[in-house]
Design a protein around this motif. Structure first.
Motif, PDB file in Angstrom:
ATOM      1  N   GLN A  81       0.850  -1.179   0.000  1.00  0.00           N
ATOM      2  CA  GLN A  81       0.000   0.000   0.000  1.00  0.00           C
ATOM      3  C   GLN A  81       0.889   1.234   0.000  1.00  0.00           C
ATOM      4  OE1 GLN A  81      -1.751   0.853   4.033  1.00  0.00           O
ATOM      5  NE2 GLN A  81      -1.104  -1.263   4.408  1.00  0.00           N
ATOM      6  N   PRO A  82       0.328   2.416  -0.248  1.00  0.00           N
ATOM      7  CA  PRO A  82       1.156   3.633  -0.228  1.00  0.00           C
ATOM      8  C   PRO A  82       1.861   3.796   1.109  1.00  0.00           C
ATOM      9  CG  PRO A  82      -0.974   4.097  -1.201  1.00  0.00           C
ATOM     10  CD  PRO A  82      -1.069   2.714  -0.639  1.00  0.00           C
ATOM     11  N   GLN A  83       3.154   4.069   1.050  1.00  0.00           N
ATOM     12  CA  GLN A  83       3.921   4.229   2.277  1.00  0.00           C
ATOM     13  C   GLN A  83       5.233   4.915   1.966  1.00  0.00           C
ATOM     14  OE1 GLN A  83       4.221  -0.069   2.930  1.00  0.00           O
ATOM     15  NE2 GLN A  83       6.444   0.122   2.821  1.00  0.00           N
ATOM     16  N   SER A  84       5.869   5.435   2.994  1.00  0.00           N
ATOM     17  CA  SER A  84       7.194   6.011   2.861  1.00  0.00           C
ATOM     18  C   SER A  84       8.227   4.949   3.204  1.00  0.00           C
ATOM     19  CB  SER A  84       7.354   7.207   3.810  1.00  0.00           C
ATOM     20  OG  SER A  84       8.704   7.638   3.831  1.00  0.00           O
ATOM     21  N   TYR A  85       9.254   4.845   2.389  1.00  0.00           N
ATOM     22  CA  TYR A  85      10.324   3.883   2.634  1.00  0.00           C
ATOM     23  C   TYR A  85      11.493   4.512   3.398  1.00  0.00           C
ATOM     24  CZ  TYR A  85       8.134   0.473  -0.461  1.00  0.00           C
ATOM     25  OH  TYR A  85       7.260  -0.439  -1.028  1.00  0.00           O
ATOM     26  N   GLN A 124      10.641  -3.837  -1.953  1.00  0.00           N
ATOM     27  CA  GLN A 124       9.432  -3.291  -2.559  1.00  0.00           C
ATOM     28  C   GLN A 124       8.378  -4.388  -2.642  1.00  0.00           C
ATOM     29  OE1 GLN A 124      10.015  -1.811  -6.509  1.00  0.00           O
ATOM     30  NE2 GLN A 124       8.131  -0.625  -6.528  1.00  0.00           N
ATOM     31  N   TYR A 274      -6.425   1.412  -7.234  1.00  0.00           N
ATOM     32  CA  TYR A 274      -5.284   2.316  -7.388  1.00  0.00           C
ATOM     33  C   TYR A 274      -5.678   3.552  -8.196  1.00  0.00           C
ATOM     34  CZ  TYR A 274      -0.717   3.969  -9.064  1.00  0.00           C
ATOM     35  OH  TYR A 274       0.378   4.738  -9.388  1.00  0.00           O
ATOM     36  N   ASN A 276      -3.355   6.602  -7.714  1.00  0.00           N
ATOM     37  CA  ASN A 276      -1.980   7.047  -7.920  1.00  0.00           C
ATOM     38  C   ASN A 276      -1.126   6.507  -6.779  1.00  0.00           C
ATOM     39  OD1 ASN A 276      -2.190   9.018  -5.688  1.00  0.00           O
ATOM     40  ND2 ASN A 276      -3.509  10.140  -7.121  1.00  0.00           N
ATOM     41  N   TYR A 277       0.139   6.876  -6.738  1.00  0.00           N
ATOM     42  CA  TYR A 277       1.059   6.217  -5.817  1.00  0.00           C
ATOM     43  C   TYR A 277       0.752   6.477  -4.345  1.00  0.00           C
ATOM     44  CZ  TYR A 277       3.557  10.613  -4.957  1.00  0.00           C
ATOM     45  OH  TYR A 277       3.890  11.891  -4.590  1.00  0.00           O
ATOM     46  N   HIS A 278      -0.082   7.486  -4.034  1.00  0.00           N
ATOM     47  CA  HIS A 278      -0.425   7.719  -2.636  1.00  0.00           C
ATOM     48  C   HIS A 278      -1.927   7.626  -2.380  1.00  0.00           C
ATOM     49  CE1 HIS A 278      -1.798  11.772  -3.682  1.00  0.00           C
ATOM     50  NE2 HIS A 278      -0.665  11.945  -4.334  1.00  0.00           N
ATOM     51  N   ASP A 279      -2.691   7.148  -3.360  1.00  0.00           N
ATOM     52  CA  ASP A 279      -4.152   7.071  -3.199  1.00  0.00           C
ATOM     53  C   ASP A 279      -4.662   5.770  -3.823  1.00  0.00           C
ATOM     54  OD1 ASP A 279      -6.886   7.369  -3.096  1.00  0.00           O
ATOM     55  OD2 ASP A 279      -6.970   9.057  -4.503  1.00  0.00           O
ATOM     56  N   SER A 281      -7.918   4.607  -3.097  1.00  0.00           N
ATOM     57  CA  SER A 281      -9.314   4.635  -2.669  1.00  0.00           C
ATOM     58  C   SER A 281     -10.287   4.554  -3.841  1.00  0.00           C
ATOM     59  CB  SER A 281      -9.592   5.913  -1.872  1.00  0.00           C
ATOM     60  OG  SER A 281      -9.409   7.068  -2.697  1.00  0.00           O
TER      61      SER A 281
END
Length: 343
Positions: A81-85, A124, A274, A276-279, A281
């Motif tokens: 899911q969208p997340q910060s690495y 990833q 999906y 985009n990379y942060h959404d 919903s």
């Protein structure tokens, strides 16, 4: 499986975009078969199935006579899911890491980096298969004159065989302009086409439901994740719509059944939540419905023509003539096997 699928698709792009005997238009008009993969039996393994794709969806067509399988993928279906690495505080350890490397202490530098510097999580999330279409054709267990092919000039895959004097044929392609996979099934005797088709998916959290009198849906959620991967929240849906020339189509939660048809066209759409990379919903059901609505008034001939025009505009950019021998009429597998013994 992903690595093999990518390799096959890359090989297809190499053949179709670099080694081309004639322009797409010329090839279509002449009916040239120089760049046709052809086989006298269905695929038994995934690697033997024939790939089609449009940049949005891809599929592997096995070509079974009595039992057909079409395994399909969609480009936004991933685990995670969208997340910060970002590993917070990682930069604080950079001077120490550099010094350890300058001092030749690679093992110590490696251990420190793994503990405090590398991304969190480390790997990833992985790409996922979407689902399968399984067809059953009663009485087709002993076909004659069986032929399976993938034509690189047109990006059309197909199967043709005879049962009890009736010739059955299927043609499958993935169209980029319309973002769907299209299948046409025909019999040359009126009312001779009977089959059932159902969805399945390797993801445990999935259901098959009838949406209306001609549309079957697969919906679910990605549950797969590797060690150290964030569990996925991605939802997905595929919708298969049938149009029959004569005959009847019946759709229930157990599958889609066709009886006494001459010709059936199936259109497959697939989408995920999906955006985009942060959404993530989005509404995959609404996305599929919009795609199918966009092609609702298009005939099979129209969908095929749009596909050919789009594909051959790319395919026909380069022309290479390597000559043709009688070997071109042989099954591709046989040609490969014989290559070690001849020219």
């Amino acid at each position: 499986m992903l690595e093999r699928w990518v390799l096959i698709m890359l090989l297809g792009m190499v053949f179709s975009h670099i080694i081309t005997p004639a322009s797409g238009a010329e090839a279509a008009e002449s009916g040239a078969q120089d760049w046709k993969l052809q086989y006298g039996q269905p695929a038994e393994e995934w690697d033997e199935a024939l790939p089609i794709g449009n940049g949005h969806m891809g599929a592997m067509v096995f070509g079974g006579a009595d039992h057909e399988r079409i395994q399909f993928n969609e480009d936004t279906l991933w685990a995670g899911q969208p997340q910060s690495y970002q590993n917070l505080g990682a930069s604080d350890y950079l001077p120490e890491l550099r010094q350890l490397l300058y001092d030749g202490k690679q093992d110590e530098a490696h251990d420190l980096a793994m503990e405090h510097f590398m991304s969190d999580p480390l790997r990833q999330s992985s790409y996922q298969p979407f689902g399968d279409l399984y067809f059953d054709f009663p009485g087709h267990d002993a076909p004659e004159a069986y032929h399976r092919w993938l034509d690189l000039e047109t990006a059309l895959a197909g199967v043709r065989y005879e049962v009890d004097g009736v010739i059955y044929e299927r043609e499958v392609f993935a169209t980029y302009p319309d973002k769907v996979i299209v299948m046409r099934l025909t019999a040359d005797t009126p009312g001779a086409l009977d089959f059932t088709v159902r969805f399945d998916s390797p993801h445990e959290a999935h259901d098959q439901v009838a949406l209306d009198s001609e549309t079957l849906a697969l919906r679910g959620r990605v549950t797969h994740s590797h060690e150290n991967e964030t569990p996925s929240l991605l939802r997905f849906e595929a919708q298969l719509r049938a149009h029959s020339v004569s005959g009847t189509v019946t759709v229930t939660d157990t599958g889609l059944e066709v009886q006494d048809a001459d010709e059936v066209v199936l259109v497959l759409a697939a989408a995920t939540s999906y955006n985009n990379y942060h959404d993530i919903s989005g509404d995959p059901a609404a996305k599929c419905a919009a795609i199918l609505e966009g092609v609702a008034d298009a005939s099979y001939a129209t969908l095929k023509q749009r596909h050919l025009e789009d594909y051959q505009a790319l395919y026909g950019r380069v022309s290479v003539d390597l000559g043709v021998t009688e070997a071109a009429t042989l099954d591709t597998g046989l040609r490969v096997a014989q290559f070690k013994d001849g020219d």
